[in-house]
Design a protein around this motif. Structure first.
Motif, PDB file in Angstrom:
ATOM      1  N   GLN A 301      56.968  72.291  36.118  1.00 15.54           N
ATOM      2  CA  GLN A 301      55.835  72.313  34.765  1.00 15.54           C
ATOM      3  C   GLN A 301      54.458  71.155  35.444  1.00 15.54           C
ATOM      4  O   GLN A 301      55.259  69.816  34.760  1.00 15.54           O
ATOM      5  CB  GLN A 301      56.932  72.000  33.797  1.00 15.54           C
ATOM      6  N   MET A 302      53.485  71.284  35.157  1.00 17.92           N
ATOM      7  CA  MET A 302      52.750  70.281  34.626  1.00 17.92           C
ATOM      8  C   MET A 302      53.070  68.920  34.561  1.00 17.92           C
ATOM      9  O   MET A 302      52.412  67.882  34.780  1.00 17.92           O
ATOM     10  CB  MET A 302      51.515  71.165  35.050  1.00 17.92           C
ATOM     11  N   GLU A 303      52.587  69.267  32.664  1.00 18.83           N
ATOM     12  CA  GLU A 303      51.869  68.279  32.334  1.00 18.83           C
ATOM     13  C   GLU A 303      53.430  67.218  32.597  1.00 18.83           C
ATOM     14  O   GLU A 303      52.698  66.012  31.343  1.00 18.83           O
ATOM     15  CB  GLU A 303      52.234  68.531  30.561  1.00 18.83           C
ATOM     16  N   MET A 304      54.838  67.597  32.687  1.00 20.41           N
ATOM     17  CA  MET A 304      55.588  66.404  33.103  1.00 20.41           C
ATOM     18  C   MET A 304      54.929  64.999  33.648  1.00 20.41           C
ATOM     19  O   MET A 304      56.079  64.138  33.916  1.00 20.41           O
ATOM     20  CB  MET A 304      57.289  67.155  33.724  1.00 20.41           C
ATOM     21  N   GLY A 305      53.654  65.831  34.637  1.00 17.81           N
ATOM     22  CA  GLY A 305      53.222  64.040  34.952  1.00 17.81           C
ATOM     23  C   GLY A 305      52.406  63.492  34.410  1.00 17.81           C
ATOM     24  O   GLY A 305      52.231  62.389  34.945  1.00 17.81           O
ATOM     25  N   ARG A 306      52.491  64.003  33.195  1.00 20.96           N
ATOM     26  CA  ARG A 306      51.683  63.043  31.918  1.00 20.96           C
ATOM     27  C   ARG A 306      52.864  62.168  31.049  1.00 20.96           C
ATOM     28  O   ARG A 306      52.581  60.941  31.109  1.00 20.96           O
ATOM     29  CB  ARG A 306      51.191  63.865  31.371  1.00 20.96           C
ATOM     30  N   GLN A 365      66.017  69.458  33.491  1.00 21.03           N
ATOM     31  CA  GLN A 365      67.129  69.348  34.198  1.00 21.03           C
ATOM     32  C   GLN A 365      66.556  67.917  35.060  1.00 21.03           C
ATOM     33  O   GLN A 365      67.212  66.957  34.936  1.00 21.03           O
ATOM     34  CB  GLN A 365      66.348  69.821  35.719  1.00 21.03           C
ATOM     35  N   PHE A 366      65.521  67.404  34.230  1.00 20.44           N
ATOM     36  CA  PHE A 366      65.084  66.085  34.999  1.00 20.44           C
ATOM     37  C   PHE A 366      65.383  65.283  33.173  1.00 20.44           C
ATOM     38  O   PHE A 366      65.815  64.903  33.822  1.00 20.44           O
ATOM     39  CB  PHE A 366      63.536  65.881  34.378  1.00 20.44           C
ATOM     40  N   MET A 367      65.293  65.827  32.133  1.00 22.65           N
ATOM     41  CA  MET A 367      65.771  65.015  31.256  1.00 22.65           C
ATOM     42  C   MET A 367      67.151  64.866  31.054  1.00 22.65           C
ATOM     43  O   MET A 367      67.714  63.521  30.737  1.00 22.65           O
ATOM     44  CB  MET A 367      65.424  66.254  29.566  1.00 22.65           C
ATOM     45  N   LEU A 368      67.892  65.575  31.633  1.00 16.77           N
ATOM     46  CA  LEU A 368      69.080  65.242  31.760  1.00 16.77           C
ATOM     47  C   LEU A 368      69.936  64.486  32.392  1.00 16.77           C
ATOM     48  O   LEU A 368      70.852  64.039  32.943  1.00 16.77           O
ATOM     49  CB  LEU A 368      70.079  66.591  31.460  1.00 16.77           C
ATOM     50  N   TYR A 394      37.297  72.731  43.811  1.00 18.84           N
ATOM     51  CA  TYR A 394      37.848  71.560  44.757  1.00 18.84           C
ATOM     52  C   TYR A 394      38.796  70.398  44.014  1.00 18.84           C
ATOM     53  O   TYR A 394      38.787  70.188  42.538  1.00 18.84           O
ATOM     54  CB  TYR A 394      36.277  70.453  44.866  1.00 18.84           C
ATOM     55  N   ILE A 395      39.675  69.772  44.029  1.00 17.95           N
ATOM     56  CA  ILE A 395      40.056  69.105  43.763  1.00 17.95           C
ATOM     57  C   ILE A 395      39.960  67.763  43.342  1.00 17.95           C
ATOM     58  O   ILE A 395      39.845  66.742  43.580  1.00 17.95           O
ATOM     59  CB  ILE A 395      42.036  68.542  44.503  1.00 17.95           C
ATOM     60  N   ARG A 396      39.519  67.463  41.411  1.00 17.54           N
ATOM     61  CA  ARG A 396      38.988  65.957  41.654  1.00 17.54           C
ATOM     62  C   ARG A 396      40.465  64.784  41.106  1.00 17.54           C
ATOM     63  O   ARG A 396      40.177  63.989  40.876  1.00 17.54           O
ATOM     64  CB  ARG A 396      38.585  66.280  40.015  1.00 17.54           C
ATOM     65  N   ASP A 397      41.749  65.104  40.361  1.00 10.64           N
ATOM     66  CA  ASP A 397      42.477  64.275  40.462  1.00 10.64           C
ATOM     67  C   ASP A 397      43.763  65.454  40.499  1.00 10.64           C
ATOM     68  O   ASP A 397      44.073  65.976  40.065  1.00 10.64           O
ATOM     69  CB  ASP A 397      42.622  63.649  39.112  1.00 10.64           C
ATOM     70  N   THR A 398      45.055  64.901  40.314  1.00  9.64           N
ATOM     71  CA  THR A 398      46.605  65.128  40.425  1.00  9.64           C
ATOM     72  C   THR A 398      47.321  64.244  40.236  1.00  9.64           C
ATOM     73  O   THR A 398      47.169  62.526  39.536  1.00  9.64           O
ATOM     74  CB  THR A 398      46.878  65.086  42.119  1.00  9.64           C
ATOM     75  N   TYR A 399      48.653  64.838  39.109  1.00 14.05           N
ATOM     76  CA  TYR A 399      49.482  64.414  38.924  1.00 14.05           C
ATOM     77  C   TYR A 399      50.535  64.055  40.386  1.00 14.05           C
ATOM     78  O   TYR A 399      50.986  64.557  41.421  1.00 14.05           O
ATOM     79  CB  TYR A 399      50.317  65.175  38.335  1.00 14.05           C
ATOM     80  N   ASN A 400      50.586  63.050  40.658  1.00 11.99           N
ATOM     81  CA  ASN A 400      51.314  62.467  41.992  1.00 11.99           C
ATOM     82  C   ASN A 400      53.296  62.142  41.728  1.00 11.99           C
ATOM     83  O   ASN A 400      53.648  62.217  42.637  1.00 11.99           O
ATOM     84  CB  ASN A 400      50.822  61.098  42.743  1.00 11.99           C
ATOM     85  N   PHE A 401      53.508  61.962  40.318  1.00 11.11           N
ATOM     86  CA  PHE A 401      55.057  61.804  40.254  1.00 11.11           C
ATOM     87  C   PHE A 401      55.512  62.046  38.772  1.00 11.11           C
ATOM     88  O   PHE A 401      54.680  62.183  37.807  1.00 11.11           O
ATOM     89  CB  PHE A 401      55.524  60.322  40.741  1.00 11.11           C
ATOM     90  N   LEU A 402      56.162  62.805  38.584  1.00  8.22           N
ATOM     91  CA  LEU A 402      57.290  63.592  37.168  1.00  8.22           C
ATOM     92  C   LEU A 402      56.765  60.982  36.788  1.00  8.22           C
ATOM     93  O   LEU A 402      57.367  60.452  36.911  1.00  8.22           O
ATOM     94  CB  LEU A 402      58.334  63.107  37.311  1.00  8.22           C
ATOM     95  N   SER A 403      56.643  61.954  35.336  1.00 13.03           N
ATOM     96  CA  SER A 403      56.694  60.104  34.292  1.00 13.03           C
ATOM     97  C   SER A 403      57.826  59.933  33.783  1.00 13.03           C
ATOM     98  O   SER A 403      58.668  61.191  32.922  1.00 13.03           O
ATOM     99  CB  SER A 403      55.498  60.688  33.287  1.00 13.03           C
ATOM    100  N   PRO A 404      58.201  58.321  33.981  1.00 14.55           N
ATOM    101  CA  PRO A 404      59.621  58.918  33.067  1.00 14.55           C
ATOM    102  C   PRO A 404      59.611  58.426  32.123  1.00 14.55           C
ATOM    103  O   PRO A 404      60.233  57.892  31.019  1.00 14.55           O
ATOM    104  CB  PRO A 404      59.300  57.247  34.008  1.00 14.55           C
TER     105      PRO A 404
END
Length: 424
Positions: A301-306, A365-368, A394-404
């Protein structure tokens, strides 16, 4: 911590079912129901319009409405519990409410819609109109109907020439439009004992031309907003399309929700396919989609990187839009995501191998607190194949980890405060 697949699947099922039955209303203290019901039971006239839309059908159908009323009046649980603890005592369900956009209950204080100030009035009146319409149908007390019709008729007097886009209008105007249209749909297709409170053709025309169309055209209709900023306007616009019988726009909205193939940036794209992404490679800025390091395919779920507040909003919006599609019985092309009557058409929840449920399971899964893998993925892509989430772009930017941020929160700001959608 090890994942426990079966446990998570059960939790996912429970939570997703609950979310599909959610619409925001304030929660307050428990109240009693000793004197709220009258002997009058408003009847529902079910209709199918020229475009093939079922009414009432803005998320709520005749069957659902009749079921909840019979359950609450019989004292059945959990319907009665929700009614007495969430809806009945809510200030928006009071018999003495007034419109937030009128001082006399007859004319709008402002007939323009061009600022967050007016938006605040719209949000407040959307909740009140919906709560009053539901209370009318449940209790048969025409005071509630009079209140709901008063609010609707105030907003029917808005001037279409005085609408203008303002900052973040697309994020905030869709939800109250959804609620107000749900209220109008209940009022339009239910009976009344008072002639002046009957829904008229003039109400339909004014509500359509002075509110639904200008809100949609000026504030909501755009397919290029970032992630769940894309689905907030869809859930309002789609409600309006159903109410007005706009089949072409409804079909467009369904595709924008599922695939949104022609969005300019497939990294931004808030569709099911792009936001609840099937990940097959690790991506890096400066490279092209499709040229990354292969990984074991899985859903992310991509916005979980935010952050997880936005991640939760993704699911809430998906649940509301799914309910709109379900109420119309719309099936989906399994690849293109367009409405379809072909033999291979699928339910929206089955689209892309149950992608909504897969993303929901991933979120919880992550939230629990379970270990949850994350593969760096692009959230901004220039060009590429729109049929494959920007592959070759062309990739301009990435989410690199799950945000806490907000992890573990099951209360606001994750979802706000909700009441099951009239307890269905």
């Amino acid at each position: 911590m090890k994942k426990k697949g079966k446990v998570l699947s059960v939790i996912t099922a429970i939570l997703m079912i609950a979310q599909i039955c959610l619409t925001a209303l304030p929660v307050t203290v428990k109240a009693e129901t000793t004197s709220v019901f009258t002997d009058y039971l408003p009847t529902i006239t079910q209709a199918t319009d020229d475009a093939g839309f079922i009414h009432p059908g803005v998320g709520l159908t005749k069957e659902l409405l009749e079921n909840v009323r019979s359950k609450v009046r019989a004292g059945a649980q959990p319907w009665t519990y929700y009614f007495t603890t969430m809806l009945l005592p809510a200030p928006e369900a009071s018999k003495t409410i007034t419109s937030s956009n009128s001082s006399d209950g007859k004319t709008p204080s402002a007939d323009y819609f061009n600022s967050q100030g007016i938006e605040g009035r719209f949000i407040a009146d959307g909740i009140k109109a919906y709560a009053q319409a539901v209370m009318y149908y449940m209790t048969g007390d025409e005071v509630y109907r009079a209140n709901a019709m008063m609010i609707i008729r105030i907003w029917e007097q808005m001037d279409p020439a005085k609408y203008a886009y303002y900052t973040d209008a697309h994020i905030h105007a869709g939800v109250p439009l959804n609620r107000m249209v749900m209220a109008a749909e209940i009022l339009r297709y239910t009976s009344t004992q008072t002639e002046s409170l009957a829904w008229t053709d003039k109400d339909t025309a004014d509500f359509t031309n002075h509110l639904i169309v200008p809100v949609t055209e000026t504030l909501l209709h755009d397919q290029n907003h970032f992630m769940n900023q894309h689905t907030y306007p869809i859930l309002g616009a789609m409600a309006g399309y159903i109410f007005t019988g706009n089949k072409a726009r409804y079909n467009e909205a369904v595709e924008w929700f599922t695939v949104n193939r022609t969005a300019k940036d497939q990294g931004f794209n808030g569709s099911i396919k792009a936001l609840f992404r099937w990940v097959t490679e690790e991506e890096k800025p400066g490279t092209k989609v499709g040229e990354g390091t292969p990984v074991e395919p899985h859903v992310q779920q991509m916005e979980m990187g935010r952050d997880q507040a936005h991640g939760g909003g993704d699911l809430t919006n998906a649940a509301i839009i799914t309910r709109l599609i379900h109420a119309q019985g719309t099936k989906i092309d399994p690849v293109a995501g367009t409405p379809s009557t072909a033999d291979n058409a699928v339910d929206i929840m089955e689209f892309l191998n149950d992608r909504i449920l897969g993303a929901t399971n991933y979120f919880w899964q992550f939230m629990l607190g379970y270990d949850t893998p994350w593969t760096p993925q692009a959230y901004a892509i220039t060009g590429g194949d729109p049929d494959n989430v920007g592959r070759g772009g062309y990739i301009r930017d990435t989410y690199n980890f799950l945000s806490p941020a907000y992890r573990g929160g099951l209360t606001p700001p994750i979802f706000g405060i909700f009441i099951p959608t009239i307890l269905m």
